[in-house]
Design an enzyme around this catalytic site. Structure first.
Site, PDB file in Angstrom:
ATOM      1  CD1 TRP A 281      -1.807   2.000   2.414  1.00 14.04           C
ATOM      2  CD2 TRP A 281      -2.537   1.952   0.380  1.00 14.04           C
ATOM      3  NE1 TRP A 281      -2.554   3.042   2.402  1.00 14.04           N
ATOM      4  CE2 TRP A 281      -3.099   2.943   1.146  1.00 14.04           C
ATOM      5  CE3 TRP A 281      -3.189   1.501  -0.751  1.00 14.04           C
ATOM      6  CZ2 TRP A 281      -4.076   3.969   0.466  1.00 14.04           C
ATOM      7  CZ3 TRP A 281      -3.882   2.383  -1.617  1.00 14.04           C
ATOM      8  CH2 TRP A 281      -4.337   3.451  -0.862  1.00 14.04           C
TER       9      TRP A 281
ATOM     10  NE  ARG B 102      11.402   0.732  13.132  1.00 12.98           N
ATOM     11  CZ  ARG B 102      10.059   1.151  13.626  1.00 12.98           C
ATOM     12  NH1 ARG B 102       8.985   0.182  13.154  1.00 12.98           N
ATOM     13  NH2 ARG B 102       9.913   2.019  14.503  1.00 12.98           N
TER      14      ARG B 102
ATOM     15  CE  LYS C  27      -8.381   2.634   3.810  1.00 19.74           C
ATOM     16  NZ  LYS C  27      -8.899   1.982   2.538  1.00 19.74           N
TER      17      LYS C  27
ATOM     18  CB  ALA D 157      -2.053  -1.719  -2.975  1.00 20.20           C
TER      19      ALA D 157
ATOM     20  CE  LYS E 293     -11.426  -0.821   4.851  1.00 19.72           C
ATOM     21  NZ  LYS E 293     -10.348  -1.421   4.140  1.00 19.72           N
TER      22      LYS E 293
ATOM     23  CG  ASP F 247     -12.358   1.467   2.361  1.00 17.45           C
ATOM     24  OD1 ASP F 247     -11.965   0.795   1.605  1.00 17.45           O
ATOM     25  OD2 ASP F 247     -11.553   1.980   3.304  1.00 17.45           O
TER      26      ASP F 247
ATOM     27  CB  SER G 210     -10.323  -7.872   0.368  1.00 15.20           C
ATOM     28  OG  SER G 210     -10.448  -7.777   1.630  1.00 15.20           O
ATOM     29  NE  ARG G 211      -2.676  -7.231   2.495  1.00 12.29           N
ATOM     30  CZ  ARG G 211      -1.770  -6.233   3.417  1.00 12.29           C
ATOM     31  NH1 ARG G 211      -1.525  -6.209   4.686  1.00 12.29           N
ATOM     32  NH2 ARG G 211      -0.988  -5.697   2.435  1.00 12.29           N
ATOM     33  CG  ASN G 212      -9.396  -7.387   6.348  1.00 14.54           C
ATOM     34  OD1 ASN G 212      -9.079  -7.543   7.538  1.00 14.54           O
ATOM     35  ND2 ASN G 212      -8.921  -6.327   5.792  1.00 14.54           N
TER      36      ASN G 212
END
EC number: 1.1.1.94
Length: 334
Positions: free
Chosen positions: A13, A33, A106, A141, A192, A245, A255-257
């Site tokens: 993202w 990092r 988010k 993304a 969401k 969204d 969508s990962r979710n």
């Protein structure tokens, strides 16, 4: 005006937005990092999650936050919600906030129940609200990287900051709409993800489009009710930061979710599903925070509660579905 932008976080993202900003003519320095990731981005000019993308010459990379901030006129963050506080603490140790800080992540922080914007204000102090901005909306993304048409919202407390951020992100295909309800924008993007897990479970059981649309609609009702009690404008949740969204996250194959929920329905444990996905599933953590806040404020959120109980109380998914379907039907309120 062309900006010099420090972009904190080079996941998929973060990279997609850093790439968009660079292609929009800004000088962008991406920070992460992970030294090996920075090495690959700098020398091979490829992101491991998007090797097909040509990185523009005005997008450079560093693992030194001081170097990323040198000469910056704007800061954009794209780290996970869990990584937000340590990254902002590191930022605070280097500089006070005197330029716009745009939050693009988010989520809700575990244990504190704070929105990511509230973490920033806690760390930098209330005067920093002048520089705070929030970007949210339906924005996968991979589609942003391909230059597909996309509409999002930008929110900020200060009109001048809002204008500066709006101009920085706006492109012919990346449509940016101003919205002054920053808290509502932040909540829509966070909550969401929990509803998306429920939709993924529905997909896993092959319940079909009717069931999924019902979850999305009733899920939006839960989000609106929660946000309104938290002092947000209900119409914010009817727009891109809420409904838009929510639809993208619940119906997208990327969508990962939603994928996480589908894996649960197929028999994987939450830990197994997270490991298989290999990236952060924000809805898992938001479900806990949202449930705690809803319980404290006595907000009835049956879908969110069901997801929470499956994840944290080992509720059998089939039993959870049965409990949802056995609830009394009442006035819709939508």
């Amino acid at each position: 005006m062309k900006e010099t932008i420090a972009y904190l976080g080079m996941g998929m993202w973060g990279f997609s937005l850093a790439n968009l900003l660079a292609n929009n003519g800004h000088r962008v320095v991406g920070w992460a990092r992970n030294p090996s990731l920075i090495e690959q981005l700098s020398t091979q000019r490829q992101h491991p999650a998007a090797p097909h993308v040509t990185i523009p010459s005005n997008l450079s990379f560093t693992s030194s936050m001081e170097e990323a901030l040198d000469g910056a006129t704007m800061i954009v963050e794209g780290v996970t919600s869990a990584g937000m506080r340590p990254v902002l603490n590191q930022l605070k140790s280097i500089t006070d906030l005197q330029i716009p800080l745009v939050i693009t992540s988010k989520g809700i922080e575990q244990n504190t129940g704070l929105l990511l914007s509230e973490i920033a204000l806690e760390i930098f102090g209330k005067p920093a609200a002048k520089y705070l901005g929030y970007l949210s909306g339906p924005s996968i993304a991979s589609e942003v990287l391909r230059g597909c048409p996309c509409s999002v919202v930008i929110s900020a407390y200060d009109p001048a900051t809002l204008k500066q951020i709006h101009q920085a992100f706006l492109t012919p295909t990346f449509r940016v709409y101003p919205n002054s309800d920053l808290k509502g924008v932040a909540l829509g993007g966070a909550l969401k993800n929990v509803i998306a897990i429920a939709c993924g479970i529905s997909d896993g059981f092959r319940f079909g489009d009717n069931a999924k649309s019902g979850l999305v609609t009733r899920g939006l009702h839960e989000i609106r009710k929660f946000a309104t009690i938290m002092g947000c404008r209900p119409d914010t949740l009817n727009g891109l930061a809420g409904l838009g969204d929510l639809c993208t996250t619940c119906f997208s194959a990327f969508s990962r979710n939603t994928l996480f929920g589908k894996m649960l329905a197929e028999g994987l444990t939450p830990e197994q599903a997270k490991t298989k996905i290999g990236m952060v599933v924000e809805g898992v953590y938001t479900a806990l925070s949202a449930h705690q806040i809803a319980t404290h404020h006595k907000i009835d959120m049956p879908i969110t509660t069901g997801v929470y109980r499956v994840l944290y109380e080992n509720l059998d998914i089939q039993k959870g579905i049965a409990q949802l379907l056995q609830r009394n039907t009442k006035e819709e309120y939508l």
